[in-house]
Design a protein around this motif. Structure first.
Motif, PDB file in Angstrom:
ATOM      1  N   LYS A  71       0.807  -1.324   0.042  1.00 26.50           N
ATOM      2  CA  LYS A  71       0.074  -0.027  -0.024  1.00 26.50           C
ATOM      3  C   LYS A  71       0.631   1.182   0.076  1.00 26.50           C
ATOM      4  O   LYS A  71       0.175   2.068  -0.440  1.00 26.50           O
ATOM      5  CB  LYS A  71      -1.001  -0.078   1.148  1.00 26.50           C
ATOM      6  CG  LYS A  71      -1.872  -1.071   1.233  1.00 26.50           C
ATOM      7  CD  LYS A  71      -2.844  -0.974   0.472  1.00 26.50           C
ATOM      8  CE  LYS A  71      -4.011  -2.237   0.488  1.00 26.50           C
ATOM      9  NZ  LYS A  71      -4.295  -2.589  -0.652  1.00 26.50           N
ATOM     10  N   GLU A  72       1.910   1.294   0.631  1.00 24.59           N
ATOM     11  CA  GLU A  72       2.736   2.634   0.818  1.00 24.59           C
ATOM     12  C   GLU A  72       4.219   2.231   0.396  1.00 24.59           C
ATOM     13  O   GLU A  72       4.882   1.810   1.235  1.00 24.59           O
ATOM     14  CB  GLU A  72       2.761   2.928   2.207  1.00 24.59           C
ATOM     15  CG  GLU A  72       1.364   3.418   2.579  1.00 24.59           C
ATOM     16  CD  GLU A  72       0.987   3.947   3.923  1.00 24.59           C
ATOM     17  OE1 GLU A  72       1.978   3.983   4.721  1.00 24.59           O
ATOM     18  OE2 GLU A  72      -0.369   4.145   4.251  1.00 24.59           O
ATOM     19  N   VAL A  73       4.590   2.592  -0.778  1.00 21.74           N
ATOM     20  CA  VAL A  73       5.942   2.170  -1.255  1.00 21.74           C
ATOM     21  C   VAL A  73       6.285   3.260  -2.234  1.00 21.74           C
ATOM     22  O   VAL A  73       5.338   3.642  -3.071  1.00 21.74           O
ATOM     23  CB  VAL A  73       6.295   0.829  -1.709  1.00 21.74           C
ATOM     24  CG1 VAL A  73       5.236   0.605  -3.085  1.00 21.74           C
ATOM     25  CG2 VAL A  73       7.638   0.117  -1.683  1.00 21.74           C
ATOM     26  N   SER A  74       7.603   3.448  -2.643  1.00 17.79           N
ATOM     27  CA  SER A  74       7.836   4.311  -3.800  1.00 17.79           C
ATOM     28  C   SER A  74       8.943   3.418  -4.474  1.00 17.79           C
ATOM     29  O   SER A  74       9.714   2.847  -3.893  1.00 17.79           O
ATOM     30  CB  SER A  74       8.717   5.549  -3.216  1.00 17.79           C
ATOM     31  OG  SER A  74       9.400   6.585  -4.310  1.00 17.79           O
ATOM     32  N   SER A  75       9.022   3.658  -5.986  1.00 13.94           N
ATOM     33  CA  SER A  75       9.910   3.262  -6.706  1.00 13.94           C
ATOM     34  C   SER A  75      10.389   3.939  -7.890  1.00 13.94           C
ATOM     35  O   SER A  75       9.858   5.017  -8.307  1.00 13.94           O
ATOM     36  CB  SER A  75       9.131   1.993  -7.185  1.00 13.94           C
ATOM     37  OG  SER A  75       8.489   2.200  -8.533  1.00 13.94           O
ATOM     38  N   LYS A  76      11.790   3.626  -8.186  1.00 15.69           N
ATOM     39  CA  LYS A  76      12.283   4.229  -9.581  1.00 15.69           C
ATOM     40  C   LYS A  76      12.952   3.269 -10.281  1.00 15.69           C
ATOM     41  O   LYS A  76      13.558   2.492  -9.986  1.00 15.69           O
ATOM     42  CB  LYS A  76      13.484   5.054  -8.851  1.00 15.69           C
ATOM     43  CG  LYS A  76      14.392   5.951  -9.693  1.00 15.69           C
ATOM     44  CD  LYS A  76      13.353   7.008 -10.329  1.00 15.69           C
ATOM     45  CE  LYS A  76      14.412   7.864 -11.243  1.00 15.69           C
ATOM     46  NZ  LYS A  76      13.390   8.479 -12.060  1.00 15.69           N
ATOM     47  N   ILE A  77      12.768   3.597 -11.549  1.00 12.10           N
ATOM     48  CA  ILE A  77      13.138   2.808 -12.761  1.00 12.10           C
ATOM     49  C   ILE A  77      14.579   3.570 -13.312  1.00 12.10           C
ATOM     50  O   ILE A  77      14.323   4.563 -13.664  1.00 12.10           O
ATOM     51  CB  ILE A  77      12.142   2.459 -13.720  1.00 12.10           C
ATOM     52  CG1 ILE A  77      10.901   1.748 -13.317  1.00 12.10           C
ATOM     53  CG2 ILE A  77      12.715   1.923 -15.066  1.00 12.10           C
ATOM     54  CD1 ILE A  77       9.684   1.802 -14.167  1.00 12.10           C
ATOM     55  N   PHE A  78      15.539   2.680 -13.024  1.00 11.86           N
ATOM     56  CA  PHE A  78      16.841   3.493 -13.582  1.00 11.86           C
ATOM     57  C   PHE A  78      17.298   2.836 -14.797  1.00 11.86           C
ATOM     58  O   PHE A  78      18.441   3.042 -15.384  1.00 11.86           O
ATOM     59  CB  PHE A  78      18.035   3.082 -12.595  1.00 11.86           C
ATOM     60  CG  PHE A  78      17.764   3.621 -11.303  1.00 11.86           C
ATOM     61  CD1 PHE A  78      17.931   5.063 -11.105  1.00 11.86           C
ATOM     62  CD2 PHE A  78      17.419   3.068 -10.008  1.00 11.86           C
ATOM     63  CE1 PHE A  78      17.660   5.776 -10.066  1.00 11.86           C
ATOM     64  CE2 PHE A  78      17.176   3.615  -8.849  1.00 11.86           C
ATOM     65  CZ  PHE A  78      17.260   5.186  -9.035  1.00 11.86           C
ATOM     66  N   SER A  79      16.221   2.266 -15.732  1.00  9.38           N
ATOM     67  CA  SER A  79      16.689   1.550 -17.003  1.00  9.38           C
ATOM     68  C   SER A  79      16.793   2.709 -17.992  1.00  9.38           C
ATOM     69  O   SER A  79      15.809   3.406 -18.037  1.00  9.38           O
ATOM     70  CB  SER A  79      16.122   0.455 -17.142  1.00  9.38           C
ATOM     71  OG  SER A  79      14.784   0.770 -17.484  1.00  9.38           O
ATOM     72  N   ARG A  80      17.438   2.543 -19.154  1.00  8.88           N
ATOM     73  CA  ARG A  80      17.271   3.248 -20.279  1.00  8.88           C
ATOM     74  C   ARG A  80      16.334   2.325 -21.318  1.00  8.88           C
ATOM     75  O   ARG A  80      15.723   3.282 -22.032  1.00  8.88           O
ATOM     76  CB  ARG A  80      18.537   3.035 -20.998  1.00  8.88           C
ATOM     77  CG  ARG A  80      19.578   4.167 -20.337  1.00  8.88           C
ATOM     78  CD  ARG A  80      20.885   4.079 -21.066  1.00  8.88           C
ATOM     79  NE  ARG A  80      22.197   3.835 -19.705  1.00  8.88           N
ATOM     80  CZ  ARG A  80      22.655   2.710 -19.948  1.00  8.88           C
ATOM     81  NH1 ARG A  80      22.486   1.800 -20.724  1.00  8.88           N
ATOM     82  NH2 ARG A  80      23.532   2.873 -18.869  1.00  8.88           N
ATOM     83  N   SER A  81      15.887   1.399 -20.993  1.00  6.07           N
ATOM     84  CA  SER A  81      15.073   0.411 -21.885  1.00  6.07           C
ATOM     85  C   SER A  81      13.685   0.845 -21.233  1.00  6.07           C
ATOM     86  O   SER A  81      13.139   1.233 -20.233  1.00  6.07           O
ATOM     87  CB  SER A  81      15.220  -0.922 -21.437  1.00  6.07           C
ATOM     88  OG  SER A  81      14.184  -1.443 -22.085  1.00  6.07           O
TER      89      SER A  81
END
Length: 101
Positions: A71-81
């Motif tokens: 329910k409570e989370v943050s994410s980051k995508i570091f891919s160039r794809s």
């Protein structure tokens, strides 16, 4: 993903594969215990604890986190794809790194 010439067969194949590869995600009050990061192919994903913020994620990572019940989370995508399947698999790999109870 299931591949077959007929749509119902592809769906059955995908469901069987999903049942074989299910994981358990340990949660604490609707969030994860600590930050995790994983790489799958060229996709890198970092999932961070974010209490009180809701789900701050984009693309297919948001779908994976919602299906996991987080329910409570943050994410980051570091891919160039921009490959959504690889981003989702990286998120699943990151969640599988969390320690079991």
């Amino acid at each position: 993903q299931g591949k077959a010439t007929d749509t119902p067969l592809a769906i059955d194949k995908a469901v069987r594969d999903a049942k074989k590869n299910m994981i358990t995600v340990p949660l604490k009050n609707g969030t994860i215990a600590h930050d995790v990061e994983a790489k799958y192919s060229s996709s890198r994903v970092m999932i961070m604890n974010a209490p009180g913020k809701g789900i701050l994620a984009g693309s297919s990572v948001r779908t994976v986190l919602e299906f996991a019940g987080i329910k409570e989370v943050s994410s980051k995508i570091f891919s160039r794809s921009k490959n959504k399947v690889n981003n989702a698999k990286a998120a699943i790999k990151a969640l599988s790194k969390l320690p079991r109870k």
